[in-house]
Scaffold this motif. Structure first.
Motif, PDB file in Angstrom:
ATOM      1  N   GLY A 138       0.778  -1.220   0.000  1.00 42.48           N
ATOM      2  CA  GLY A 138       0.000   0.000   0.000  1.00 42.48           C
ATOM      3  C   GLY A 138       0.820   1.286   0.000  1.00 42.48           C
ATOM      4  N   TRP A 139       2.099   1.186  -0.286  1.00 43.81           N
ATOM      5  CA  TRP A 139       2.962   2.365  -0.334  1.00 43.81           C
ATOM      6  C   TRP A 139       2.869   3.009  -1.704  1.00 43.81           C
ATOM      7  CZ3 TRP A 139       8.404   0.584   1.728  1.00 43.81           C
ATOM      8  CH2 TRP A 139       8.278   0.131   3.040  1.00 43.81           C
ATOM      9  N   PRO A 140       3.055   4.322  -1.797  1.00 46.18           N
ATOM     10  CA  PRO A 140       3.201   4.922  -3.128  1.00 46.18           C
ATOM     11  C   PRO A 140       4.535   4.470  -3.736  1.00 46.18           C
ATOM     12  CG  PRO A 140       3.492   6.582  -1.416  1.00 46.18           C
ATOM     13  CD  PRO A 140       3.095   5.307  -0.728  1.00 46.18           C
ATOM     14  N   VAL A 141       4.602   4.469  -5.034  1.00 44.98           N
ATOM     15  CA  VAL A 141       5.807   4.007  -5.732  1.00 44.98           C
ATOM     16  C   VAL A 141       7.046   4.762  -5.245  1.00 44.98           C
ATOM     17  CG1 VAL A 141       6.944   3.877  -7.985  1.00 44.98           C
ATOM     18  CG2 VAL A 141       4.561   3.166  -7.751  1.00 44.98           C
ATOM     19  N   VAL A 142       6.926   6.073  -5.051  1.00 37.99           N
ATOM     20  CA  VAL A 142       8.087   6.846  -4.615  1.00 37.99           C
ATOM     21  C   VAL A 142       8.630   6.341  -3.283  1.00 37.99           C
ATOM     22  CG1 VAL A 142       6.832   8.719  -3.431  1.00 37.99           C
ATOM     23  CG2 VAL A 142       9.087   9.159  -4.492  1.00 37.99           C
ATOM     24  N   ALA A 143       7.784   5.861  -2.391  1.00 38.92           N
ATOM     25  CA  ALA A 143       8.257   5.335  -1.099  1.00 38.92           C
ATOM     26  C   ALA A 143       9.084   4.071  -1.310  1.00 38.92           C
ATOM     27  CB  ALA A 143       7.081   5.062  -0.168  1.00 38.92           C
ATOM     28  N   ILE A 144       8.658   3.205  -2.237  1.00 43.72           N
ATOM     29  CA  ILE A 144       9.431   2.001  -2.553  1.00 43.72           C
ATOM     30  C   ILE A 144      10.778   2.397  -3.163  1.00 43.72           C
ATOM     31  CG2 ILE A 144       9.526  -0.069  -4.012  1.00 43.72           C
ATOM     32  CD1 ILE A 144       7.523  -0.439  -1.802  1.00 43.72           C
ATOM     33  N   VAL A 145      10.754   3.327  -4.119  1.00 45.40           N
ATOM     34  CA  VAL A 145      11.991   3.763  -4.782  1.00 45.40           C
ATOM     35  C   VAL A 145      12.974   4.331  -3.759  1.00 45.40           C
ATOM     36  CG1 VAL A 145      12.969   5.440  -6.416  1.00 45.40           C
ATOM     37  CG2 VAL A 145      10.931   4.119  -7.040  1.00 45.40           C
ATOM     38  N   LEU A 146      12.507   5.216  -2.909  1.00 44.56           N
ATOM     39  CA  LEU A 146      13.394   5.820  -1.912  1.00 44.56           C
ATOM     40  C   LEU A 146      13.898   4.788  -0.910  1.00 44.56           C
ATOM     41  CD1 LEU A 146      11.552   9.199  -1.308  1.00 44.56           C
ATOM     42  CD2 LEU A 146      13.687   8.834  -2.579  1.00 44.56           C
ATOM     43  N   HIS A 147      13.033   3.856  -0.509  1.00 44.44           N
ATOM     44  CA  HIS A 147      13.443   2.805   0.419  1.00 44.44           C
ATOM     45  C   HIS A 147      14.545   1.930  -0.198  1.00 44.44           C
ATOM     46  CE1 HIS A 147      13.339  -0.443   3.316  1.00 44.44           C
ATOM     47  NE2 HIS A 147      13.141  -1.288   2.319  1.00 44.44           N
ATOM     48  N   VAL A 148      14.335   1.477  -1.414  1.00 38.73           N
ATOM     49  CA  VAL A 148      15.323   0.617  -2.074  1.00 38.73           C
ATOM     50  C   VAL A 148      16.647   1.360  -2.230  1.00 38.73           C
ATOM     51  CG1 VAL A 148      15.917  -0.533  -4.251  1.00 38.73           C
ATOM     52  CG2 VAL A 148      13.663  -0.898  -3.203  1.00 38.73           C
ATOM     53  N   GLN A 149      16.589   2.598  -2.654  1.00 42.65           N
ATOM     54  CA  GLN A 149      17.825   3.343  -2.863  1.00 42.65           C
ATOM     55  C   GLN A 149      18.531   3.632  -1.540  1.00 42.65           C
ATOM     56  OE1 GLN A 149      16.730   5.064  -7.230  1.00 42.65           O
ATOM     57  NE2 GLN A 149      17.088   6.570  -5.676  1.00 42.65           N
ATOM     58  N   ARG A 150      17.796   3.901  -0.478  1.00 36.13           N
ATOM     59  CA  ARG A 150      18.398   4.095   0.848  1.00 36.13           C
ATOM     60  C   ARG A 150      19.096   2.809   1.299  1.00 36.13           C
ATOM     61  NH1 ARG A 150      14.045   5.824   3.041  1.00 36.13           N
ATOM     62  NH2 ARG A 150      13.292   3.799   3.726  1.00 36.13           N
ATOM     63  N   GLU A 151      18.446   1.669   1.065  1.00 36.26           N
ATOM     64  CA  GLU A 151      19.031   0.379   1.429  1.00 36.26           C
ATOM     65  C   GLU A 151      20.266   0.062   0.578  1.00 36.26           C
ATOM     66  OE1 GLU A 151      17.958  -2.199   3.868  1.00 36.26           O
ATOM     67  OE2 GLU A 151      17.331  -0.254   4.649  1.00 36.26           O
ATOM     68  N   LEU A 152      20.236   0.449  -0.691  1.00 37.71           N
ATOM     69  CA  LEU A 152      21.400   0.251  -1.557  1.00 37.71           C
ATOM     70  C   LEU A 152      22.599   1.034  -1.020  1.00 37.71           C
ATOM     71  CD1 LEU A 152      22.558  -0.957  -4.194  1.00 37.71           C
ATOM     72  CD2 LEU A 152      21.746   1.082  -5.360  1.00 37.71           C
ATOM     73  N   LEU A 153      22.374   2.271  -0.600  1.00 37.80           N
ATOM     74  CA  LEU A 153      23.445   3.076  -0.013  1.00 37.80           C
ATOM     75  C   LEU A 153      23.947   2.429   1.283  1.00 37.80           C
ATOM     76  CD1 LEU A 153      21.834   6.623  -0.402  1.00 37.80           C
ATOM     77  CD2 LEU A 153      23.573   5.623  -1.876  1.00 37.80           C
ATOM     78  N   HIS A 154      23.031   2.018   2.117  1.00 39.33           N
ATOM     79  CA  HIS A 154      23.354   1.432   3.426  1.00 39.33           C
ATOM     80  C   HIS A 154      24.147   0.130   3.275  1.00 39.33           C
ATOM     81  CE1 HIS A 154      22.591  -0.088   7.515  1.00 39.33           C
ATOM     82  NE2 HIS A 154      22.180  -1.203   6.937  1.00 39.33           N
ATOM     83  N   HIS A 155      23.611  -0.812   2.516  1.00 35.63           N
ATOM     84  CA  HIS A 155      24.280  -2.104   2.370  1.00 35.63           C
ATOM     85  C   HIS A 155      25.567  -1.994   1.550  1.00 35.63           C
ATOM     86  CE1 HIS A 155      21.318  -4.295   4.556  1.00 35.63           C
ATOM     87  NE2 HIS A 155      20.345  -3.902   3.760  1.00 35.63           N
ATOM     88  N   GLY A 156      25.596  -1.058   0.616  1.00 34.81           N
ATOM     89  CA  GLY A 156      26.835  -0.830  -0.121  1.00 34.81           C
ATOM     90  C   GLY A 156      27.952  -0.378   0.799  1.00 34.81           C
TER      91      GLY A 156
END
Length: 178
Positions: A138-156
């Motif tokens: 039920g999230w807007p697409v932008v929330a998924i995009v920002l979440h994935v990119q934040r996680e990419l930065l974090h795990h990277g």
């Protein structure tokens, strides 16, 4: 004033990818890829003809230390795969059946391919697509995009730290798993 949020969101992760994360992965060896920095670390393990990821649902508390192989697999499968594929029309990805990479070179190819698919999908959303609701959570697409990119930065950043720790080990104290 018109502002292209899609371009700005992509530029953030593209800058990190091209200037920081991807260059830090150059030269990744198989020993580093499977190195276990702590006892009982979660890793990718050979299971017959394929590699599988250690996991538990729910995860134990505290969560185990994870290896570079596990973290790259997490980025490829869970973040860029499971999150991207429903949004961008790709094939479903599942962490229990995914063909995890058995070498560092294969893992980097999987990561590059998953990143390219993610960025292509975000690009195709345009500005309007970012505001749509998703079918997942039920999230807007932008929330998924920002979440994935934040996680990419974090795990990277975690992967980069693991490389630093591996390099700091004396040759006799490295613990490789094949």
């Amino acid at each position: 004033m018109d502002f292209d949020w899609n371009t700005e969101i992509r530029k953030q992760v593209e800058t990190h990818w091209t200037a920081q994360l991807r260059p830090r992965l150059a030269g990744l060896t198989d020993d580093e890829y499977f190195w276990e920095p702590a006892p009982d670390a979660w890793n990718l393990r050979a299971d017959g003809e394929r590699f599988v990821a250690d996991f538990a649902v729910p995860p134990p508390e505290p969560a185990p230390v994870t290896t570079i192989s596990w973290r790259i697999g997490h980025l490829v499968v869970v973040l860029l795969g499971m999150r991207a594929m429903p949004q961008f029309g790709g094939e479903p990805v599942d962490f229990t059946t995914f063909p995890y990479a058995g070498t560092a070179a294969e893992a980097l190819t999987q990561l590059d391919d998953a990143y390219a698919a993610w960025m292509d999908g975000v690009r195709r959303l345009g500005v309007d697509g970012l505001t749509e609701d998703t079918a997942t959570e039920g999230w807007p697409v932008v929330a998924i995009v920002l979440h994935v990119q934040r996680e990419l930065l974090h795990h990277g950043a975690e992967i980069a730290l693991l490389r630093d720790l591996y390099r700091a080990q004396s040759p006799s104290s490295s613990n490789s798993v094949s």
